[in-house]
Scaffold this motif. Structure first.
Motif, short mmCIF file in Angstrom:
data_model
loop_
_atom_site.label_atom_id
_atom_site.label_comp_id
_atom_site.label_asym_id
_atom_site.label_seq_id
_atom_site.Cartn_x
_atom_site.Cartn_y
_atom_site.Cartn_z
N ASP A 174 0.82 -1.21 0.00
CA ASP A 174 0.00 0.00 0.00
C ASP A 174 0.86 1.26 0.00
N ALA A 175 2.04 1.18 0.58
CA ALA A 175 2.94 2.33 0.67
C ALA A 175 3.75 2.54 -0.61
N THR A 205 9.09 5.31 -6.70
CA THR A 205 9.81 4.45 -5.76
C THR A 205 11.18 4.06 -6.31
N PRO A 353 5.27 6.24 -2.07
CA PRO A 353 5.86 6.66 -0.80
C PRO A 353 5.48 8.10 -0.45
N GLN A 354 5.17 8.31 0.82
CA GLN A 354 4.74 9.62 1.30
C GLN A 354 5.90 10.43 1.86
#
Length: 434
Positions: A174-175, A205, A353-354
């Motif tokens: 999910d990330a 990513t 990615p946050q």
């Protein structure tokens, strides 16, 4: 010098190389233009980057003064063209840390580079005398990932269909990270090749390599990286990566379209059967059979993209002069700034990615209740150029349950002002669609 204001929590280091973004922007003529009455804000470098004058001038100079065919010419112009073409190969080899220029094969893009390797496997699989490392059949497996560009999915699907091998893939969390929890099971004694993106063209990513290559070595599998979104943005050294093949393309790294490269370990290129047949790739030809030249010529049938290679060489010169570590850090700071800025936009969902750690300057997002094509049209009306669609990565969109995404992608000439313009543009999207 224009220096990015680093958001809170982002570390700042005194030894990080810097460059003046405004000075860089002055090298790119297109950035001076307007779109729909607004200053151009180009946020689609993940699709194709813009080209500096130094590259444009190099291509024009070659076409105007040195236009000849390469190899076998004894006249001056042909010799000059050959020297320029092979000189570009040498520059690319140095840029990616290749042991020799002969490990660099020029192709028309990364897609062709990946297909070249896939067809080498295919051709070897019907030749009993071929190197067994390239022979596939029922029971053998090829491993990719769920976040791949179609150019790193379809060739392997076709290869598996032709040979009876099985295609498997890493899942995505999910990330937005590769799920390596099943690495030992997924990459196993049946695996012949692992091929995946070093940097995702959708999520940004930056994928790990050491654990995957180590496991591949344990089971005797080869490893290929699609580095189309990596080579333009960060230092890449093929020796340090410990891989077997690497593909990338010129038009995403300040170079022209129509030129890309495949790097392969020399002994593997020597062992691979050719991809295309024709002139320039042969040693001898009779009506009954042919023998082939050594790599890289073996894989460069016909007249190659000569001026484009010269342009790619000029792009390598340009990026090297700026410094790849400086470009990497500029984009890291810019990405941190953009993640912080976009988090203030109501209804916006960022995929991937946050945090700016282990990710590049590619941000894909969705807007609640608004189709990405509508987002793109409103932004374009304000001179802001982004990408919309599935980004040639439809399985990844399916993974996240969306039909398409909006993507903003940065490069060395992108500024925080342009990120701010994107945020203002998204506010206009909210106003238009409520």
């Amino acid at each position: 010098m224009t220096v990015i204001a680093i958001p809170p929590g982002m570390p700042q280091y005194d030894d990080v190389p810097r460059f003046d973004v405004e000075k860089i922007r002055a090298d790119f003529p297109i950035l001076d233009r307007q779109v729909n009455g607004h200053k151009l804000v180009y946020l689609d470098s993940g699709a194709t980057s813009q080209r500096p004058r130094q590259v444009l001038d190099a291509i024009r100079e070659h076409n105007e003064r040195h236009n000849g065919n390469v190899s076998r010419s004894v006249h001056t112009v042909g010799t000059e063209a050959t020297e320029a073409y092979e000189g570009a190969r040498a520059k690319v080899a140095t840029f990616i840390g290749a042991a020799s220029p002969d490990e660099v094969v020029f192709t028309k893009n990364a897609t062709e580079s990946i297909n070249l390797v896939a067809y080498a496997f295919s051709n070897a699989s019907v030749d009993p005398a071929a190197d067994p490392r390239f022979r596939l059949g029922p029971g053998d497996e090829v491993v990719i990932s769920e976040m791949e560009h179609h150019s790193n999915i379809v060739p392997w699907q076709l290869l598996c269909q032709r040979t009876g091998a099985t295609l498997r893939w890493f899942r995505v969390t999910d990330a937005g990270r590769l799920d390596l929890t099943q690495l030992g099971e997924l990459v196993n004694e049946r695996t012949r090749l692992v091929s995946y993106a070093l940097v995702s063209n959708v999520l940004g990513t930056v994928n790990p390599t050491s654990a995957i290559t180590a496991r591949a070595r344990e089971v005797g599998a080869l490893v290929m990286l699609d580095a189309s979104q990596a080579v333009p943005h960060l230092p890449v050294d093929v020796a340090d990566l410990g891989i077997d093949f690497l593909a990338f393309t010129g038009h995403k790294m300040c170079g022209p379209t129509g030129i890309g490269a495949l790097w392969g370990r020399a002994e593997l290129l020597d062992a691979m059967p050719p991809f295309l047949g024709g002139g320039s790739m042969i040693e001898t030809v009779t009506l009954e059979r042919s023998t082939f030249a050594a790599a890289p010529a073996k894989f460069e049938a016909g007249t190659p993209p000569i001026a484009e290679a010269v342009g790619l060489g000029a792009a390598v010169d340009y990026l090297s002069a700026v410094g790849m570590r400086a470009i990497q850090w500029h984009e890291k700071e810019l990405t941190a700034y953009a993640l912080d800025a976009l988090s203030t936009v109501p209804g916006l969902r960022i995929f991937g990615p946050q945090v700016p750690v282990g990710r590049g300057g590619t941000l894909s997002f969705g807007f609640d209740g608004v189709h990405p094509h509508d987002v793109g049209q409103v932004l374009d009306a304000h001179g802001i150029e982004v990408r919309v669609g599935h980004h040639c990565a439809r399985p990844l969109c399916v993974r996240y349950g969306v039909p398409a995404m909006t993507r903003a992608s940065f490069y060395l000439y992108t500024t925080t002002d342009e990120v701010d313009a994107l945020v203002r543009g998204l506010d206009q999207v909210r106003k238009v669609f409520g």
